[in-house]
Design a protein around this motif. Structure first.
Motif, short mmCIF file in Angstrom:
data_model
loop_
_atom_site.label_atom_id
_atom_site.label_comp_id
_atom_site.label_asym_id
_atom_site.label_seq_id
_atom_site.Cartn_x
_atom_site.Cartn_y
_atom_site.Cartn_z
N GLY A 216 -4.24 12.19 8.97
CA GLY A 216 -4.70 10.88 9.43
C GLY A 216 -5.91 10.43 8.64
O GLY A 216 -6.02 9.25 8.24
N TRP A 217 -6.83 11.36 8.38
CA TRP A 217 -7.99 11.02 7.55
C TRP A 217 -7.52 10.63 6.14
O TRP A 217 -8.01 9.63 5.58
N ASP A 218 -6.60 11.39 5.59
CA ASP A 218 -6.07 11.07 4.26
C ASP A 218 -5.52 9.64 4.23
O ASP A 218 -5.79 8.87 3.30
N LEU A 219 -4.74 9.31 5.24
CA LEU A 219 -4.09 8.00 5.26
C LEU A 219 -5.12 6.89 5.45
O LEU A 219 -5.05 5.84 4.80
N ALA A 220 -6.09 7.11 6.34
CA ALA A 220 -7.13 6.10 6.55
C ALA A 220 -7.89 5.83 5.26
O ALA A 220 -8.17 4.67 4.91
N GLN A 221 -8.22 6.89 4.52
CA GLN A 221 -8.90 6.71 3.24
C GLN A 221 -8.02 5.91 2.28
O GLN A 221 -8.50 5.02 1.57
N ALA A 222 -6.76 6.25 2.25
CA ALA A 222 -5.85 5.62 1.28
C ALA A 222 -5.67 4.13 1.51
O ALA A 222 -5.54 3.36 0.55
N ILE A 223 -5.66 3.73 2.78
CA ILE A 223 -5.41 2.31 3.07
C ILE A 223 -6.70 1.54 3.34
O ILE A 223 -6.66 0.34 3.65
N GLY A 224 -7.84 2.22 3.25
CA GLY A 224 -9.11 1.53 3.33
C GLY A 224 -9.55 1.11 4.71
O GLY A 224 -10.18 0.06 4.88
N VAL A 225 -9.24 1.92 5.72
CA VAL A 225 -9.73 1.64 7.08
C VAL A 225 -10.70 2.74 7.49
O VAL A 225 -10.87 3.75 6.79
N GLN B 131 0.80 -1.23 0.00
CA GLN B 131 0.00 0.00 0.00
C GLN B 131 0.83 1.28 0.00
O GLN B 131 0.27 2.37 -0.10
N TRP B 132 2.13 1.18 0.07
CA TRP B 132 2.94 2.38 0.18
C TRP B 132 2.89 3.26 -1.07
O TRP B 132 3.12 4.46 -1.00
N SER B 133 2.55 2.67 -2.20
CA SER B 133 2.44 3.46 -3.43
C SER B 133 0.98 3.76 -3.79
O SER B 133 0.71 4.29 -4.87
N ALA B 134 0.06 3.48 -2.88
CA ALA B 134 -1.36 3.73 -3.14
C ALA B 134 -1.63 5.23 -3.17
O ALA B 134 -0.98 6.01 -2.46
N PRO B 135 -2.61 5.67 -3.97
CA PRO B 135 -2.96 7.10 -4.01
C PRO B 135 -3.64 7.54 -2.73
O PRO B 135 -4.19 6.73 -1.99
N PRO C 150 -5.91 11.12 -0.86
CA PRO C 150 -6.68 12.32 -1.22
C PRO C 150 -5.81 13.53 -1.53
O PRO C 150 -6.30 14.50 -2.11
N CYS C 151 -4.55 13.51 -1.11
CA CYS C 151 -3.59 14.55 -1.51
C CYS C 151 -3.03 14.10 -2.87
O CYS C 151 -2.15 13.24 -2.92
N SER C 152 -3.55 14.66 -3.94
CA SER C 152 -3.35 14.09 -5.27
C SER C 152 -1.88 13.98 -5.67
O SER C 152 -1.52 13.12 -6.49
N GLU C 153 -1.03 14.82 -5.10
CA GLU C 153 0.38 14.78 -5.49
C GLU C 153 1.19 13.76 -4.68
O GLU C 153 2.37 13.56 -4.96
N TRP C 154 0.56 13.13 -3.70
CA TRP C 154 1.28 12.21 -2.82
C TRP C 154 0.68 10.82 -2.82
O TRP C 154 -0.55 10.67 -2.75
N ASP C 155 1.55 9.81 -2.86
CA ASP C 155 1.10 8.47 -2.53
C ASP C 155 1.27 8.28 -1.02
O ASP C 155 1.61 9.23 -0.30
N VAL C 156 1.01 7.07 -0.53
CA VAL C 156 1.03 6.84 0.91
C VAL C 156 2.40 7.15 1.50
O VAL C 156 2.51 7.82 2.54
N ARG C 157 3.46 6.69 0.86
CA ARG C 157 4.79 6.94 1.42
C ARG C 157 5.10 8.43 1.46
O ARG C 157 5.65 8.93 2.45
N ALA C 158 4.74 9.16 0.40
CA ALA C 158 5.00 10.60 0.39
C ALA C 158 4.19 11.32 1.47
O ALA C 158 4.67 12.29 2.06
N LEU C 159 2.98 10.86 1.73
CA LEU C 159 2.16 11.46 2.78
C LEU C 159 2.81 11.25 4.15
O LEU C 159 2.92 12.19 4.95
N VAL C 160 3.23 10.03 4.41
CA VAL C 160 3.88 9.75 5.70
C VAL C 160 5.19 10.54 5.81
O VAL C 160 5.51 11.09 6.87
#
Length: 199
Positions: free
Chosen positions: A131-140, A27-31, A33-43
C-alpha cells in the motif's frame, strides 16, 4: 494475536483497495518503489497473493500451487476492472482466514511451512507495505495507519532475518530514527527518502 493479524490483514487490504480506486488512467505504467514493477504489476502481485491464500490454507503443496492459473505470468488476474478484482481477492482471502481451525493448520508456502496464523501475518505485512508502494507511485499521502505499522513491525522484526532474502531488497541504512514507519520500511528493503529523491 492470530485473530488480530487476520483483522489487520483485512484492514491493510481494504486500505490497498482504497488506493487502487485512486489510480489515474495514465498511472498504470508509472514506476513504483518495487523497481521491477510498474503500478499494474504491483496490483497484479497483490491480487495473486490474496487469491493464493485460499489454496494455501486448503493445504495445497508447492508443486501444485505452481501449476495454478494464478501462478502463470500470462494469466490476467486483473482483467478490465482491476478495482473489482482487488476487492474480490480480499473478500475470498478474508473468508478463507475465517474458517475454523485454519490458523492452527500447518500450510505450505514458498517462504517455508508455517501455521495459518503466521501466513496471516505475512499477508498483512505484504499488503500494508505494498500500500505504501502504491501510494508513493500515484502521488498520494503515503503515511500508513500507525496502529497497523506498530503491529507489522512487532510481527516482522523478530522473523525478518529468517525469511528468504529473495522476497526483500537489502535493508537500507536509514540511520538512527524513532519513526516506526521508516523502521518497518527499512526491514523490507525500502528507504522512503531515497525513493522520493529518485522518483
Amino acid at each position: 494475536m492470530a485473530t488480530d493479524f487476520v483483522t489487520r490483514y483485512e484492514q491493510a487490504s481494504r486500505y490497498f483497495c482504497d488506493l487502487v480506486a485512486q489510480i489515474g488512467a495514465d498511472q498504470w505504467s508509472a514506476p513504483t518503489p518495487c523497481s521491477e514493477w510498474d503500478v499494474r504489476a504491483l496490483v497484479d502481485h497483490v491480487v495473486r497473493g490474496n487469491l493464493a491464500v485460499v489454496p494455501v490454507l486448503d493445504g495445497i503443496d508447492l508443486a501444485e500451487l505452481g501449476r495454478l492459473d494464478i501462478a502463470r505470468p500470462d494469466f490476467d488476474v486483473l482483467g478490465h476492472d482491476p478495482l473489482t478484482a482487488v476487492r474480490r481477492s480480499v473478500d475470498v482471502a478474508v473468508e478463507a482466514f475465517a474458517r475454523p481451525g485454519v490458523l492452527d493448520t500447518v500450510v505450505h508456502h514458498p517462504a517455508g511451512d508455517m501455521r495459518g496464523r503466521r501466513l496471516a501475518g505475512l499477508c498483512f505485512n505484504d499488503n500494508l507495505v505494498h500500500g505504501w508502494d502504491l501510494a508513493q507511485a500515484i502521488g498520494v499521502d503515503a503515511a500508513l495507519d500507525p496502529v497497523l505499522v506498530e503491529a507489522a513491525h512487532a510481527y516482522l522484526a523478530p522473523v525478518a532475518g529468517s525469511l528468504p532474502r529473495r522476497y526483500f531488497a537489502t535493508a537500507p541504512e536509514v540511520g538512527p530514527t524513532t519513526d516506526r514507519q521508516i523502521q518497518l520500511l527499512a526491514l523490507l528493503g525500502r528507504d522512503p527518502r531515497a525513493w522520493k529523491r529518485s522518483a
